[in-house]
Scaffold this motif. Structure first.
Motif, PDB file in Angstrom:
ATOM      1  N   PHE A 171      16.489 -77.855  69.621  1.00 24.05           N
ATOM      2  CA  PHE A 171      16.864 -78.722  71.000  1.00 24.05           C
ATOM      3  C   PHE A 171      16.133 -80.143  70.567  1.00 24.05           C
ATOM      4  N   GLY A 172      15.911 -80.314  69.438  1.00 24.44           N
ATOM      5  CA  GLY A 172      15.421 -81.717  68.939  1.00 24.44           C
ATOM      6  C   GLY A 172      13.943 -82.123  69.076  1.00 24.44           C
ATOM      7  N   VAL A 173      13.256 -81.062  69.389  1.00 18.15           N
ATOM      8  CA  VAL A 173      11.652 -81.367  69.336  1.00 18.15           C
ATOM      9  C   VAL A 173      11.403 -81.734  68.131  1.00 18.15           C
ATOM     10  N   ALA A 205      12.515 -98.286  72.285  1.00 13.31           N
ATOM     11  CA  ALA A 205      13.452 -99.446  72.359  1.00 13.31           C
ATOM     12  C   ALA A 205      14.598 -99.144  73.100  1.00 13.31           C
ATOM     13  N   ALA A 206      15.405-100.153  73.690  1.00 14.30           N
ATOM     14  CA  ALA A 206      16.298 -99.723  74.420  1.00 14.30           C
ATOM     15  C   ALA A 206      17.748 -98.784  73.701  1.00 14.30           C
ATOM     16  N   ASP A 207      17.769 -99.318  72.423  1.00 15.49           N
ATOM     17  CA  ASP A 207      18.933 -98.477  71.566  1.00 15.49           C
ATOM     18  C   ASP A 207      18.224 -97.404  70.785  1.00 15.49           C
ATOM     19  N   ALA A 208      17.082 -96.926  70.925  1.00 16.37           N
ATOM     20  CA  ALA A 208      16.466 -95.745  70.356  1.00 16.37           C
ATOM     21  C   ALA A 208      16.988 -94.672  71.024  1.00 16.37           C
ATOM     22  N   PRO A 209      17.175 -93.369  70.382  1.00 12.46           N
ATOM     23  CA  PRO A 209      17.505 -92.045  70.944  1.00 12.46           C
ATOM     24  C   PRO A 209      16.171 -91.649  71.699  1.00 12.46           C
ATOM     25  N   PRO A 210      16.618 -90.887  72.643  1.00 12.70           N
ATOM     26  CA  PRO A 210      15.436 -90.287  73.457  1.00 12.70           C
ATOM     27  C   PRO A 210      14.462 -89.527  72.621  1.00 12.70           C
ATOM     28  N   VAL A 211      13.181 -89.346  73.015  1.00  7.13           N
ATOM     29  CA  VAL A 211      12.269 -88.485  72.345  1.00  7.13           C
ATOM     30  C   VAL A 211      12.287 -87.277  73.042  1.00  7.13           C
ATOM     31  N   ILE A 212      12.659 -86.159  72.509  1.00  6.62           N
ATOM     32  CA  ILE A 212      12.787 -85.091  73.182  1.00  6.62           C
ATOM     33  C   ILE A 212      11.552 -84.077  73.278  1.00  6.62           C
ATOM     34  N   THR A 213      11.232 -83.957  74.446  1.00  5.93           N
ATOM     35  CA  THR A 213       9.834 -83.335  74.447  1.00  5.93           C
ATOM     36  C   THR A 213      10.056 -81.923  74.629  1.00  5.93           C
ATOM     37  N   PRO A 214       9.026 -81.018  74.472  1.00  7.34           N
ATOM     38  CA  PRO A 214       9.155 -79.675  74.481  1.00  7.34           C
ATOM     39  C   PRO A 214       9.318 -79.202  76.017  1.00  7.34           C
TER      40      PRO A 214
END
Length: 398
Positions: A171-173, A205-214
Protein backbone atom coordinates in the motif's frame (compact mmCIF):
# COMPACT_ATOMS: atom_id res chain seq x y z
CA UNK A 1 -36.99 -16.29 0.65
CA UNK A 2 -33.61 -16.70 -1.05
CA UNK A 3 -30.51 -16.78 1.16
CA UNK A 4 -26.80 -17.01 0.40
CA UNK A 5 -25.23 -19.23 3.05
CA UNK A 6 -21.47 -19.08 3.54
CA UNK A 7 -19.97 -22.41 4.63
CA UNK A 8 -16.39 -22.63 5.90
CA UNK A 9 -14.78 -26.06 5.67
CA UNK A 10 -11.38 -27.00 7.11
CA UNK A 11 -8.95 -29.82 6.38
CA UNK A 12 -8.12 -32.16 9.30
CA UNK A 13 -5.98 -30.64 12.03
CA UNK A 14 -2.32 -31.39 11.43
CA UNK A 15 -2.82 -32.31 7.78
CA UNK A 16 -0.49 -30.67 5.22
CA UNK A 17 -1.85 -27.71 3.28
CA UNK A 18 -3.39 -28.46 -0.10
CA UNK A 19 -1.22 -27.87 -3.15
CA UNK A 20 -2.62 -26.80 -6.50
CA UNK A 21 -3.44 -30.29 -7.71
CA UNK A 22 -5.21 -31.24 -4.47
CA UNK A 23 -7.22 -28.01 -4.56
CA UNK A 24 -8.48 -28.80 -8.07
CA UNK A 25 -9.43 -32.31 -6.95
CA UNK A 26 -11.21 -31.10 -3.83
CA UNK A 27 -13.12 -28.55 -5.90
CA UNK A 28 -14.35 -31.27 -8.23
CA UNK A 29 -15.42 -33.54 -5.35
CA UNK A 30 -17.34 -30.77 -3.60
CA UNK A 31 -19.06 -29.62 -6.79
CA UNK A 32 -20.03 -33.20 -7.67
CA UNK A 33 -21.32 -33.78 -4.16
CA UNK A 34 -23.62 -30.77 -4.23
CA UNK A 35 -24.69 -31.49 -7.81
CA UNK A 36 -26.45 -34.59 -6.49
CA UNK A 37 -28.50 -32.51 -4.02
CA UNK A 38 -31.74 -31.33 -5.62
CA UNK A 39 -33.52 -30.24 -2.49
CA UNK A 40 -33.41 -30.46 1.28
CA UNK A 41 -36.09 -31.54 3.73
CA UNK A 42 -35.69 -30.49 7.33
CA UNK A 43 -37.57 -30.78 10.58
CA UNK A 44 -41.40 -30.69 10.47
CA UNK A 45 -41.31 -31.43 6.73
CA UNK A 46 -39.99 -28.00 5.76
CA UNK A 47 -38.44 -28.05 2.30
CA UNK A 48 -35.66 -25.97 0.81
CA UNK A 49 -34.61 -25.59 -2.83
CA UNK A 50 -30.89 -25.44 -3.64
CA UNK A 51 -30.21 -23.09 -6.57
CA UNK A 52 -26.47 -22.82 -6.87
CA UNK A 53 -23.15 -23.58 -5.17
CA UNK A 54 -19.83 -21.80 -5.74
CA UNK A 55 -16.74 -23.54 -4.40
CA UNK A 56 -13.43 -21.84 -3.59
CA UNK A 57 -10.77 -24.20 -2.24
CA UNK A 58 -7.71 -22.76 -0.51
CA UNK A 59 -4.68 -24.42 1.12
CA UNK A 60 -6.46 -24.82 4.47
CA UNK A 61 -9.90 -25.89 3.30
CA UNK A 62 -12.76 -24.39 1.32
CA UNK A 63 -15.36 -21.64 1.32
CA UNK A 64 -18.76 -22.41 -0.17
CA UNK A 65 -21.43 -19.92 -1.18
CA UNK A 66 -24.73 -21.81 -1.29
CA UNK A 67 -27.81 -20.10 -2.72
CA UNK A 68 -31.04 -21.58 -1.37
CA UNK A 69 -34.73 -20.80 -1.01
CA UNK A 70 -35.81 -21.47 2.56
CA UNK A 71 -38.68 -20.51 4.91
CA UNK A 72 -36.30 -18.86 7.39
CA UNK A 73 -32.72 -17.74 7.82
CA UNK A 74 -32.14 -20.14 10.71
CA UNK A 75 -33.42 -23.09 8.71
CA UNK A 76 -31.20 -22.14 5.75
CA UNK A 77 -28.09 -22.02 7.93
CA UNK A 78 -28.81 -25.27 9.76
CA UNK A 79 -29.90 -27.21 6.68
CA UNK A 80 -27.00 -26.10 4.49
CA UNK A 81 -24.56 -26.94 7.27
CA UNK A 82 -26.05 -30.44 7.59
CA UNK A 83 -25.99 -31.04 3.86
CA UNK A 84 -22.37 -29.88 3.70
CA UNK A 85 -21.46 -32.43 6.38
CA UNK A 86 -23.26 -35.17 4.43
CA UNK A 87 -21.41 -34.25 1.22
CA UNK A 88 -18.11 -34.58 3.06
CA UNK A 89 -19.10 -37.91 4.65
CA UNK A 90 -20.08 -39.40 1.29
CA UNK A 91 -16.64 -38.69 -0.15
CA UNK A 92 -13.94 -40.99 1.17
CA UNK A 93 -11.25 -38.42 0.42
CA UNK A 94 -13.07 -35.61 2.26
CA UNK A 95 -14.61 -37.60 5.09
CA UNK A 96 -12.28 -36.15 7.73
CA UNK A 97 -12.83 -32.53 6.69
CA UNK A 98 -15.01 -30.52 9.05
CA UNK A 99 -17.65 -27.81 8.67
CA UNK A 100 -16.50 -24.88 10.78
CA UNK A 101 -19.46 -22.58 10.20
CA UNK A 102 -22.62 -22.19 8.14
CA UNK A 103 -24.16 -18.75 8.24
CA UNK A 104 -25.89 -16.04 6.25
CA UNK A 105 -23.61 -13.04 6.44
CA UNK A 106 -25.13 -9.56 6.59
CA UNK A 107 -22.41 -7.12 5.75
CA UNK A 108 -23.61 -3.58 6.05
CA UNK A 109 -25.21 -1.27 8.56
CA UNK A 110 -27.98 -0.93 6.00
CA UNK A 111 -29.09 -4.48 6.75
CA UNK A 112 -29.49 -3.68 10.45
CA UNK A 113 -31.30 -0.47 9.56
CA UNK A 114 -33.71 -2.41 7.36
CA UNK A 115 -34.50 -4.88 10.14
CA UNK A 116 -34.99 -2.19 12.77
CA UNK A 117 -37.18 -0.07 10.52
CA UNK A 118 -39.23 -2.89 8.99
CA UNK A 119 -42.88 -1.87 8.54
CA UNK A 120 -42.13 1.43 10.25
CA UNK A 121 -41.90 5.01 8.99
CA UNK A 122 -38.16 4.66 8.51
CA UNK A 123 -38.34 1.55 6.33
CA UNK A 124 -36.09 1.72 3.25
CA UNK A 125 -37.88 1.86 -0.13
CA UNK A 126 -38.90 -1.47 -1.69
CA UNK A 127 -37.62 -0.61 -5.20
CA UNK A 128 -34.08 -2.05 -5.54
CA UNK A 129 -32.58 1.00 -7.26
CA UNK A 130 -34.18 3.42 -4.83
CA UNK A 131 -33.05 1.23 -1.92
CA UNK A 132 -29.46 1.22 -3.18
CA UNK A 133 -29.52 5.01 -3.46
CA UNK A 134 -30.91 5.14 0.09
CA UNK A 135 -28.21 2.86 1.48
CA UNK A 136 -25.28 4.47 -0.34
CA UNK A 137 -26.32 8.05 0.34
CA UNK A 138 -23.96 10.09 2.50
CA UNK A 139 -25.15 9.67 6.09
CA UNK A 140 -26.60 12.64 7.91
CA UNK A 141 -24.16 13.24 10.74
CA UNK A 142 -26.35 15.73 12.57
CA UNK A 143 -27.84 13.11 14.89
CA UNK A 144 -24.84 10.77 15.06
CA UNK A 145 -23.10 10.21 18.31
CA UNK A 146 -19.39 10.79 18.54
CA UNK A 147 -18.82 7.04 18.84
CA UNK A 148 -20.22 5.98 15.43
CA UNK A 149 -17.39 7.11 13.14
CA UNK A 150 -14.61 5.71 15.37
CA UNK A 151 -16.51 2.40 15.47
CA UNK A 152 -16.49 2.16 11.67
CA UNK A 153 -12.81 3.02 11.57
CA UNK A 154 -11.95 0.41 14.19
CA UNK A 155 -13.94 -2.22 12.31
CA UNK A 156 -11.96 -1.62 9.12
CA UNK A 157 -8.68 -1.75 11.02
CA UNK A 158 -9.66 -5.10 12.51
CA UNK A 159 -10.55 -6.50 9.09
CA UNK A 160 -7.18 -5.41 7.67
CA UNK A 161 -5.38 -8.34 9.29
CA UNK A 162 -7.39 -10.74 7.11
CA UNK A 163 -5.72 -9.48 3.92
CA UNK A 164 -2.90 -11.95 4.45
CA UNK A 165 -1.35 -11.81 0.99
CA UNK A 166 -0.28 -8.18 1.34
CA UNK A 167 1.86 -6.32 3.84
CA UNK A 168 2.02 -2.56 4.36
CA UNK A 169 4.57 -2.15 1.54
CA UNK A 170 1.90 -3.16 -0.99
CA UNK A 171 0.00 0.00 0.00
CA UNK A 172 3.04 2.27 -0.29
CA UNK A 173 4.21 2.28 3.33
CA UNK A 174 7.94 2.93 3.29
CA UNK A 175 10.29 0.60 5.14
CA UNK A 176 10.96 1.82 8.64
CA UNK A 177 7.83 3.97 9.00
CA UNK A 178 6.49 1.81 11.78
CA UNK A 179 6.85 -1.49 13.58
CA UNK A 180 6.11 -4.43 11.33
CA UNK A 181 6.29 -2.44 8.09
CA UNK A 182 8.70 -4.94 6.67
CA UNK A 183 6.44 -7.88 7.47
CA UNK A 184 6.19 -10.93 5.26
CA UNK A 185 3.38 -11.08 2.67
CA UNK A 186 1.10 -13.03 4.98
CA UNK A 187 1.21 -10.36 7.66
CA UNK A 188 -1.50 -7.90 6.64
CA UNK A 189 -1.38 -4.29 7.77
CA UNK A 190 -2.94 -4.84 11.18
CA UNK A 191 -2.99 -2.72 14.33
CA UNK A 192 0.60 -3.59 15.22
CA UNK A 193 1.91 -1.41 12.38
CA UNK A 194 0.24 1.76 13.57
CA UNK A 195 2.66 4.64 14.14
CA UNK A 196 2.99 6.61 17.34
CA UNK A 197 0.86 9.77 17.43
CA UNK A 198 2.45 12.51 15.44
CA UNK A 199 5.17 10.29 14.00
CA UNK A 200 4.24 11.12 10.41
CA UNK A 201 2.69 14.52 10.95
CA UNK A 202 5.30 16.48 9.08
CA UNK A 203 4.61 19.08 6.38
CA UNK A 204 5.15 18.20 2.75
CA UNK A 205 5.41 20.26 -0.40
CA UNK A 206 2.18 20.95 -2.23
CA UNK A 207 3.29 18.93 -5.27
CA UNK A 208 4.82 16.06 -3.28
CA UNK A 209 3.03 12.68 -3.19
CA UNK A 210 1.30 11.87 0.09
CA UNK A 211 3.31 9.96 2.68
CA UNK A 212 1.29 6.79 3.22
CA UNK A 213 1.23 5.82 6.87
CA UNK A 214 0.57 2.34 8.27
CA UNK A 215 -2.75 3.71 9.57
CA UNK A 216 -3.84 4.65 6.05
CA UNK A 217 -2.72 1.24 4.80
CA UNK A 218 -4.85 -0.41 7.50
CA UNK A 219 -7.97 1.43 6.42
CA UNK A 220 -7.31 0.62 2.76
CA UNK A 221 -6.74 -3.07 3.50
CA UNK A 222 -9.81 -3.31 5.72
CA UNK A 223 -11.99 -1.68 3.09
CA UNK A 224 -10.86 -4.30 0.55
CA UNK A 225 -11.81 -7.16 2.87
CA UNK A 226 -15.17 -5.58 3.68
CA UNK A 227 -15.72 -4.64 0.04
CA UNK A 228 -15.02 -8.22 -1.07
CA UNK A 229 -17.88 -9.55 1.04
CA UNK A 230 -20.30 -6.94 -0.29
CA UNK A 231 -19.13 -7.46 -3.89
CA UNK A 232 -19.65 -11.24 -3.72
CA UNK A 233 -23.13 -10.92 -2.22
CA UNK A 234 -24.17 -8.40 -4.86
CA UNK A 235 -22.76 -10.51 -7.69
CA UNK A 236 -24.95 -13.35 -6.39
CA UNK A 237 -27.93 -11.01 -6.73
CA UNK A 238 -26.86 -10.24 -10.32
CA UNK A 239 -26.69 -13.97 -11.13
CA UNK A 240 -30.18 -14.46 -9.75
CA UNK A 241 -31.56 -11.48 -11.68
CA UNK A 242 -30.28 -12.88 -14.99
CA UNK A 243 -31.49 -16.39 -14.12
CA UNK A 244 -35.01 -15.22 -13.25
CA UNK A 245 -35.37 -13.37 -16.56
CA UNK A 246 -33.35 -15.87 -18.62
CA UNK A 247 -31.72 -12.79 -20.12
CA UNK A 248 -28.37 -11.20 -20.83
CA UNK A 249 -27.23 -7.97 -19.22
CA UNK A 250 -28.26 -6.10 -22.37
CA UNK A 251 -31.78 -7.52 -22.11
CA UNK A 252 -32.25 -7.55 -18.33
CA UNK A 253 -35.05 -5.33 -17.06
CA UNK A 254 -34.33 -5.92 -13.39
CA UNK A 255 -31.81 -4.30 -11.10
CA UNK A 256 -28.13 -5.22 -11.46
CA UNK A 257 -25.41 -4.23 -9.00
CA UNK A 258 -22.21 -4.76 -10.97
CA UNK A 259 -22.50 -6.73 -14.20
CA UNK A 260 -23.92 -3.73 -16.04
CA UNK A 261 -20.69 -1.89 -15.16
CA UNK A 262 -18.61 -4.28 -17.27
CA UNK A 263 -17.62 -3.17 -20.79
CA UNK A 264 -20.90 -2.46 -22.57
CA UNK A 265 -19.69 -3.67 -25.96
CA UNK A 266 -20.13 -7.28 -24.79
CA UNK A 267 -23.34 -6.81 -22.75
CA UNK A 268 -25.26 -9.15 -25.07
CA UNK A 269 -22.88 -11.98 -24.10
CA UNK A 270 -23.15 -11.53 -20.33
CA UNK A 271 -25.65 -14.31 -19.71
CA UNK A 272 -26.35 -16.36 -16.58
CA UNK A 273 -23.46 -18.76 -17.22
CA UNK A 274 -21.04 -15.87 -17.72
CA UNK A 275 -22.33 -14.30 -14.49
CA UNK A 276 -21.72 -17.55 -12.59
CA UNK A 277 -18.19 -17.82 -13.94
CA UNK A 278 -17.49 -14.19 -13.08
CA UNK A 279 -18.83 -14.72 -9.55
CA UNK A 280 -16.65 -17.80 -9.02
CA UNK A 281 -13.68 -15.81 -10.32
CA UNK A 282 -14.40 -13.11 -7.73
CA UNK A 283 -14.59 -15.70 -4.95
CA UNK A 284 -11.36 -17.39 -6.06
CA UNK A 285 -9.45 -14.10 -6.31
CA UNK A 286 -10.57 -12.70 -2.97
CA UNK A 287 -9.88 -16.06 -1.32
CA UNK A 288 -6.27 -15.88 -2.51
CA UNK A 289 -6.09 -12.30 -1.23
CA UNK A 290 -7.15 -13.39 2.25
CA UNK A 291 -5.53 -16.82 2.66
CA UNK A 292 -2.02 -15.64 1.80
CA UNK A 293 -1.67 -17.57 -1.48
CA UNK A 294 -2.01 -14.71 -3.99
CA UNK A 295 0.88 -14.23 -6.40
CA UNK A 296 -0.42 -12.65 -9.60
CA UNK A 297 -3.71 -11.99 -11.37
CA UNK A 298 -4.60 -15.02 -13.44
CA UNK A 299 -6.73 -13.70 -16.29
CA UNK A 300 -8.51 -10.67 -17.68
CA UNK A 301 -11.69 -11.48 -15.74
CA UNK A 302 -9.70 -11.20 -12.50
CA UNK A 303 -8.46 -7.77 -13.60
CA UNK A 304 -12.09 -6.69 -14.02
CA UNK A 305 -13.04 -8.17 -10.64
CA UNK A 306 -10.25 -6.16 -9.01
CA UNK A 307 -11.53 -3.01 -10.70
CA UNK A 308 -14.98 -3.57 -9.19
CA UNK A 309 -13.45 -4.40 -5.80
CA UNK A 310 -11.42 -1.19 -5.73
CA UNK A 311 -14.52 0.82 -6.63
CA UNK A 312 -16.45 -0.90 -3.82
CA UNK A 313 -13.66 -0.10 -1.35
CA UNK A 314 -13.71 3.59 -2.34
CA UNK A 315 -17.51 3.76 -1.99
CA UNK A 316 -17.43 2.03 1.41
CA UNK A 317 -14.77 4.36 2.83
CA UNK A 318 -16.46 7.45 1.44
CA UNK A 319 -19.81 6.36 2.88
CA UNK A 320 -18.31 6.43 6.38
CA UNK A 321 -16.24 9.58 5.90
CA UNK A 322 -12.91 7.72 5.93
CA UNK A 323 -11.72 8.32 2.36
CA UNK A 324 -9.05 10.98 2.76
CA UNK A 325 -6.16 11.72 0.40
CA UNK A 326 -3.75 9.32 2.09
CA UNK A 327 -6.14 6.37 2.14
CA UNK A 328 -7.04 6.96 -1.51
CA UNK A 329 -3.33 7.05 -2.31
CA UNK A 330 -2.85 3.76 -0.45
CA UNK A 331 -5.55 2.11 -2.57
CA UNK A 332 -3.91 3.58 -5.66
CA UNK A 333 -0.54 2.13 -4.69
CA UNK A 334 -2.19 -1.25 -4.06
CA UNK A 335 -3.75 -1.19 -7.53
CA UNK A 336 -0.38 -0.36 -9.05
CA UNK A 337 1.20 -3.22 -7.09
CA UNK A 338 -1.32 -5.86 -8.23
CA UNK A 339 -2.05 -4.78 -11.80
CA UNK A 340 0.75 -5.64 -14.21
CA UNK A 341 -0.69 -3.38 -16.90
CA UNK A 342 -3.90 -1.51 -17.65
CA UNK A 343 -4.62 -2.99 -21.08
CA UNK A 344 -8.04 -4.15 -19.89
CA UNK A 345 -9.10 -0.49 -19.72
CA UNK A 346 -9.30 -0.51 -23.51
CA UNK A 347 -12.40 -2.68 -23.20
CA UNK A 348 -14.35 0.37 -22.04
CA UNK A 349 -13.85 1.98 -25.46
CA UNK A 350 -16.78 1.66 -27.87
CA UNK A 351 -14.63 0.72 -30.87
CA UNK A 352 -12.79 -2.51 -31.57
CA UNK A 353 -9.39 -0.87 -31.14
CA UNK A 354 -7.86 0.81 -28.13
CA UNK A 355 -8.33 4.51 -27.55
CA UNK A 356 -4.95 5.18 -29.13
CA UNK A 357 -5.59 3.00 -32.16
CA UNK A 358 -3.13 0.29 -31.19
CA UNK A 359 -5.68 -2.49 -31.49
CA UNK A 360 -5.86 -3.34 -27.81
CA UNK A 361 -9.49 -4.47 -28.08
CA UNK A 362 -8.63 -7.22 -30.54
CA UNK A 363 -5.95 -8.55 -28.21
CA UNK A 364 -8.51 -8.80 -25.40
CA UNK A 365 -11.18 -10.82 -27.20
CA UNK A 366 -14.23 -11.80 -25.16
CA UNK A 367 -13.46 -15.50 -25.58
CA UNK A 368 -10.19 -15.12 -23.66
CA UNK A 369 -11.43 -13.38 -20.52
CA UNK A 370 -11.13 -16.54 -18.42
CA UNK A 371 -8.01 -17.87 -20.15
CA UNK A 372 -4.84 -17.83 -17.98
CA UNK A 373 -2.27 -15.26 -19.02
CA UNK A 374 0.34 -18.04 -19.00
CA UNK A 375 0.82 -21.59 -17.74
CA UNK A 376 1.87 -20.41 -14.27
CA UNK A 377 -1.37 -18.47 -13.59
CA UNK A 378 -4.37 -19.78 -11.66
CA UNK A 379 -7.96 -19.62 -12.88
CA UNK A 380 -10.72 -21.45 -11.01
CA UNK A 381 -11.68 -24.67 -12.89
CA UNK A 382 -15.37 -23.69 -12.99
CA UNK A 383 -14.60 -20.45 -14.81
CA UNK A 384 -11.70 -21.66 -16.93
CA UNK A 385 -12.05 -21.20 -20.71
CA UNK A 386 -11.89 -24.44 -22.62
CA UNK A 387 -8.94 -24.47 -24.99
CA UNK A 388 -9.81 -24.54 -28.73
CA UNK A 389 -7.97 -27.82 -29.34
CA UNK A 390 -10.52 -29.65 -27.15
CA UNK A 391 -13.20 -28.91 -29.71
CA UNK A 392 -15.21 -26.84 -27.23
CA UNK A 393 -15.48 -23.14 -28.18
CA UNK A 394 -14.00 -20.83 -25.57
CA UNK A 395 -17.07 -18.60 -25.12
CA UNK A 396 -19.37 -17.88 -22.22
CA UNK A 397 -22.12 -19.94 -23.86
CA UNK A 398 -20.20 -23.19 -23.18
Amino acid sequence: MTYVVTVEIRIPEGAPELDGLHRVGATALLEQGFASVAGIEGADGMEMDLFDVAVAVHPGGAILKVMVAAPSLEFAEEAVGSVSEEVLERSELLAEWTVESSEVQLHTDAARESLEAADGPGAPPSDPQARRAHHTAKPDTADETEQETPDHEAAFRTLAARLRSFGPAAFGVETGTGPGSGAAPDAGPGPDVRPEPGEHERPRAADAPPVITPESAELAAGSLVYGAEVLIDELYDDVQALAEEDATVAECQGHLWHLDQLPSRHAQQYNELFARRFLVTAIALTTRFTDGSFRRLGCLAEELVLKLLLEQAHVTLDLHGLLDEDVAAALGRFAGEVYEDMDFAWLQDTGEDGADGRGGGAALGFGTWFTPFDDARYVHPYALDEMPETGVPDTAEN
